[in-house]
Design a protein around this motif. Structure first.
Motif, PDB file in Angstrom:
ATOM      1  N   GLU A  30      48.250  -5.524  70.325  1.00  0.00           N
ATOM      2  CA  GLU A  30      49.813  -5.326  69.436  1.00  0.00           C
ATOM      3  C   GLU A  30      49.528  -6.733  69.568  1.00  0.00           C
ATOM      4  O   GLU A  30      50.124  -7.308  67.763  1.00  0.00           O
ATOM      5  N   THR A  31      48.770  -8.011  69.837  1.00  0.00           N
ATOM      6  CA  THR A  31      48.974  -8.479  69.414  1.00  0.00           C
ATOM      7  C   THR A  31      48.402  -9.395  68.132  1.00  0.00           C
ATOM      8  O   THR A  31      48.645  -9.904  67.281  1.00  0.00           O
ATOM      9  N   TYR A  32      46.986  -8.599  67.514  1.00  0.00           N
ATOM     10  CA  TYR A  32      46.192  -9.231  66.661  1.00  0.00           C
ATOM     11  C   TYR A  32      47.470  -8.020  65.452  1.00  0.00           C
ATOM     12  O   TYR A  32      47.506  -7.902  64.087  1.00  0.00           O
ATOM     13  N   GLU A  33      47.856  -6.825  65.682  1.00  0.00           N
ATOM     14  CA  GLU A  33      48.680  -6.335  64.244  1.00  0.00           C
ATOM     15  C   GLU A  33      49.643  -6.638  64.660  1.00  0.00           C
ATOM     16  O   GLU A  33      50.237  -7.131  63.242  1.00  0.00           O
ATOM     17  N   THR A  34      50.612  -8.288  64.630  1.00  0.00           N
ATOM     18  CA  THR A  34      51.828  -8.556  65.107  1.00  0.00           C
ATOM     19  C   THR A  34      51.432  -9.724  63.309  1.00  0.00           C
ATOM     20  O   THR A  34      51.771  -9.328  62.358  1.00  0.00           O
ATOM     21  N   GLU A  35      50.580 -10.834  63.524  1.00  0.00           N
ATOM     22  CA  GLU A  35      49.240 -10.654  62.501  1.00  0.00           C
ATOM     23  C   GLU A  35      49.149  -9.769  61.703  1.00  0.00           C
ATOM     24  O   GLU A  35      49.434 -10.585  60.562  1.00  0.00           O
ATOM     25  N   ILE A  36      48.871  -8.760  61.947  1.00  0.00           N
ATOM     26  CA  ILE A  36      48.564  -8.109  60.473  1.00  0.00           C
ATOM     27  C   ILE A  36      49.946  -7.832  59.613  1.00  0.00           C
ATOM     28  O   ILE A  36      50.087  -7.534  58.511  1.00  0.00           O
ATOM     29  N   LEU A  37      51.300  -7.133  60.496  1.00  0.00           N
ATOM     30  CA  LEU A  37      52.368  -6.412  59.970  1.00  0.00           C
ATOM     31  C   LEU A  37      52.651  -7.742  59.659  1.00  0.00           C
ATOM     32  O   LEU A  37      53.345  -7.406  58.468  1.00  0.00           O
ATOM     33  N   ALA A  38      52.717  -9.261  59.912  1.00  0.00           N
ATOM     34  CA  ALA A  38      53.166 -10.281  58.997  1.00  0.00           C
ATOM     35  C   ALA A  38      52.888 -10.554  58.154  1.00  0.00           C
ATOM     36  O   ALA A  38      53.449 -10.838  56.892  1.00  0.00           O
ATOM     37  N   GLU A  39      51.419 -10.339  57.531  1.00  0.00           N
ATOM     38  CA  GLU A  39      50.576 -10.569  56.251  1.00  0.00           C
ATOM     39  C   GLU A  39      50.841  -9.425  55.400  1.00  0.00           C
ATOM     40  O   GLU A  39      51.208  -9.418  54.379  1.00  0.00           O
ATOM     41  N   LEU A  40      51.035  -7.948  55.813  1.00  0.00           N
ATOM     42  CA  LEU A  40      51.712  -6.991  54.720  1.00  0.00           C
ATOM     43  C   LEU A  40      53.024  -7.050  53.955  1.00  0.00           C
ATOM     44  O   LEU A  40      53.285  -7.115  54.002  1.00  0.00           O
ATOM     45  N   ARG A  41      53.912  -7.543  55.395  1.00  0.00           N
ATOM     46  CA  ARG A  41      55.685  -7.932  54.773  1.00  0.00           C
ATOM     47  C   ARG A  41      55.380  -9.239  53.968  1.00  0.00           C
ATOM     48  O   ARG A  41      55.896  -9.080  53.163  1.00  0.00           O
ATOM     49  N   ARG A  42      54.311 -10.532  54.592  1.00  0.00           N
ATOM     50  CA  ARG A  42      54.377 -11.201  53.286  1.00  0.00           C
ATOM     51  C   ARG A  42      54.426 -10.907  52.215  1.00  0.00           C
ATOM     52  O   ARG A  42      53.841 -11.305  50.830  1.00  0.00           O
ATOM     53  N   ARG A  43      53.325 -10.159  51.845  1.00  0.00           N
ATOM     54  CA  ARG A  43      52.520  -9.224  50.826  1.00  0.00           C
ATOM     55  C   ARG A  43      53.558  -8.238  50.071  1.00  0.00           C
ATOM     56  O   ARG A  43      52.933  -6.978  49.328  1.00  0.00           O
ATOM     57  N   GLU A  44      54.766  -8.078  50.486  1.00  0.00           N
ATOM     58  CA  GLU A  44      55.165  -6.923  50.158  1.00  0.00           C
ATOM     59  C   GLU A  44      54.560  -5.732  49.930  1.00  0.00           C
ATOM     60  O   GLU A  44      54.901  -4.503  49.248  1.00  0.00           O
ATOM     61  N   VAL A  45      53.915  -5.237  50.614  1.00  0.00           N
ATOM     62  CA  VAL A  45      53.016  -3.441  50.479  1.00  0.00           C
ATOM     63  C   VAL A  45      54.016  -2.663  51.373  1.00  0.00           C
ATOM     64  O   VAL A  45      54.943  -2.522  52.487  1.00  0.00           O
ATOM     65  N   ASP A  46      54.027  -1.866  50.344  1.00  0.00           N
ATOM     66  CA  ASP A  46      54.678  -0.182  50.674  1.00  0.00           C
ATOM     67  C   ASP A  46      54.067   0.490  50.653  1.00  0.00           C
ATOM     68  O   ASP A  46      54.330   0.884  51.743  1.00  0.00           O
ATOM     69  N   LEU A  47      52.690   0.688  50.869  1.00  0.00           N
ATOM     70  CA  LEU A  47      51.992   2.334  51.546  1.00  0.00           C
ATOM     71  C   LEU A  47      50.731   1.664  52.036  1.00  0.00           C
ATOM     72  O   LEU A  47      49.983   0.387  51.754  1.00  0.00           O
ATOM     73  N   PRO A  65      52.943   1.640  68.005  1.00  0.00           N
ATOM     74  CA  PRO A  65      54.199   2.007  67.061  1.00  0.00           C
ATOM     75  C   PRO A  65      54.384   0.386  66.663  1.00  0.00           C
ATOM     76  O   PRO A  65      55.534   0.924  65.689  1.00  0.00           O
ATOM     77  N   LEU A  66      53.564  -1.002  66.419  1.00  0.00           N
ATOM     78  CA  LEU A  66      54.271  -2.004  66.511  1.00  0.00           C
ATOM     79  C   LEU A  66      54.392  -1.455  64.561  1.00  0.00           C
ATOM     80  O   LEU A  66      54.586  -2.466  63.618  1.00  0.00           O
ATOM     81  N   LEU A  67      52.832  -0.964  64.611  1.00  0.00           N
ATOM     82  CA  LEU A  67      52.800  -0.832  63.118  1.00  0.00           C
ATOM     83  C   LEU A  67      53.824   0.226  62.726  1.00  0.00           C
ATOM     84  O   LEU A  67      53.641   0.795  61.361  1.00  0.00           O
ATOM     85  N   VAL A  68      52.599   1.595  63.283  1.00  0.00           N
ATOM     86  CA  VAL A  68      53.009   2.777  62.821  1.00  0.00           C
ATOM     87  C   VAL A  68      55.001   3.287  62.527  1.00  0.00           C
ATOM     88  O   VAL A  68      55.453   3.558  61.037  1.00  0.00           O
ATOM     89  N   GLU A  69      56.199   2.573  63.678  1.00  0.00           N
ATOM     90  CA  GLU A  69      56.877   2.966  63.133  1.00  0.00           C
ATOM     91  C   GLU A  69      57.385   2.471  61.798  1.00  0.00           C
ATOM     92  O   GLU A  69      58.383   2.498  61.200  1.00  0.00           O
ATOM     93  N   PRO A  70      57.680   0.811  61.277  1.00  0.00           N
ATOM     94  CA  PRO A  70      58.174   0.533  60.327  1.00  0.00           C
ATOM     95  C   PRO A  70      57.436   0.471  59.211  1.00  0.00           C
ATOM     96  O   PRO A  70      57.769   0.641  57.823  1.00  0.00           O
ATOM     97  N   PHE A  71      55.946   1.390  59.200  1.00  0.00           N
ATOM     98  CA  PHE A  71      55.136   1.960  57.977  1.00  0.00           C
ATOM     99  C   PHE A  71      55.429   4.133  57.837  1.00  0.00           C
ATOM    100  O   PHE A  71      54.793   4.297  57.213  1.00  0.00           O
TER     101      PHE A  71
END
Length: 203
Positions: free
Chosen positions: A69-86, A98-104
């Motif tokens: 979850e710790t590194y996925e939190t960083e990944i999620l922030a990067e994905l959101r910053r870049r407005e990734v769709d897929l 689920p930290l990454l699976v649920e929002p995507f």
């Protein structure tokens, strides 16, 4: 989805990433763009492939973090910053929480080297050979947090010859992956994929 922004997660050589990059360069992804490679192995060949393709790279070493979850939190922030769709999982060899699976959910796909639901998990090619099936193949499916259990988008069959080994079958499986995955991404980018429960319709 016009202008769909894609992040690819990969851990190894990057043949599927290369297929996507080639498709994007040849304008076969319906306007989708590869915005980011996420890789858990900074030394993996896929990292150099991404740089050669002009795709930004986010690498990390899981052992340097206290939890997934710790590194996925960083990944999620990067994905959101870049407005990734897929998100496209293309040989990413880590469990996703689920930290990454649920929002995507509905916006994260995976390619797997078997005709799911047969032979999920690791070594799908070996599992098929050991079981003795005559036909195997590849599957692109949505990620739902289970083990290769999400709704199936598309599949392609590959026949198994009597004298096939992992070494002879694997190249045909990988070739099928490299054809099917860009096609699925192009269909999603075109708005031609509809998810309804476990049923997926591709127009």
């Amino acid at each position: 989805m016009a202008g769909m922004r894609v992040a690819v997660f990969a851990s190894g050589f990057g043949s599927n990433f290369g297929a996507l990059a080639d498709a994007a360069k040849q304008q076969r992804l319906e306007g989708a763009s590869l915005e980011l490679l996420v890789c858990d192995k900074p030394e993996a060949p896929v990292v150099e492939r991404a740089r050669e393709a002009g795709v930004d790279v986010f690498t990390f070493r899981p052992r340097e973090y206290s939890s997934r979850e710790t590194y996925e939190t960083e990944i999620l922030a990067e994905l959101r910053r870049r407005e990734v769709d897929l998100i496209v999982l293309a040989g990413y060899m880590r469990i996703i929480t689920p930290l990454l699976v649920e929002p995507f959910y509905g916006r994260m796909i995976n390619v797997h080297p078997s005709l799911l639901p047969a032979f999920p998990g690791v070594n799908g090619i070996r599992q098929a050979l050991e079981y003795g099936v005559k036909v195997t193949g590849v599957t692109v499916h949505y990620v739902d947090g289970g083990l290769d259990s999400g709704p199936i988008i598309a599949q392609r069959a590959v026949e198994i010859a009597d004298d096939d080994t992992e070494e002879t079958l694997a190249p045909r499986i990988h070739a099928a992956e490299q054809e099917l995955l860009p096609w699925v991404v192009s269909r999603i980018a075109a708005g031609a994929v509809q998810l309804d429960g476990r049923r997926v319709v591709v127009k």
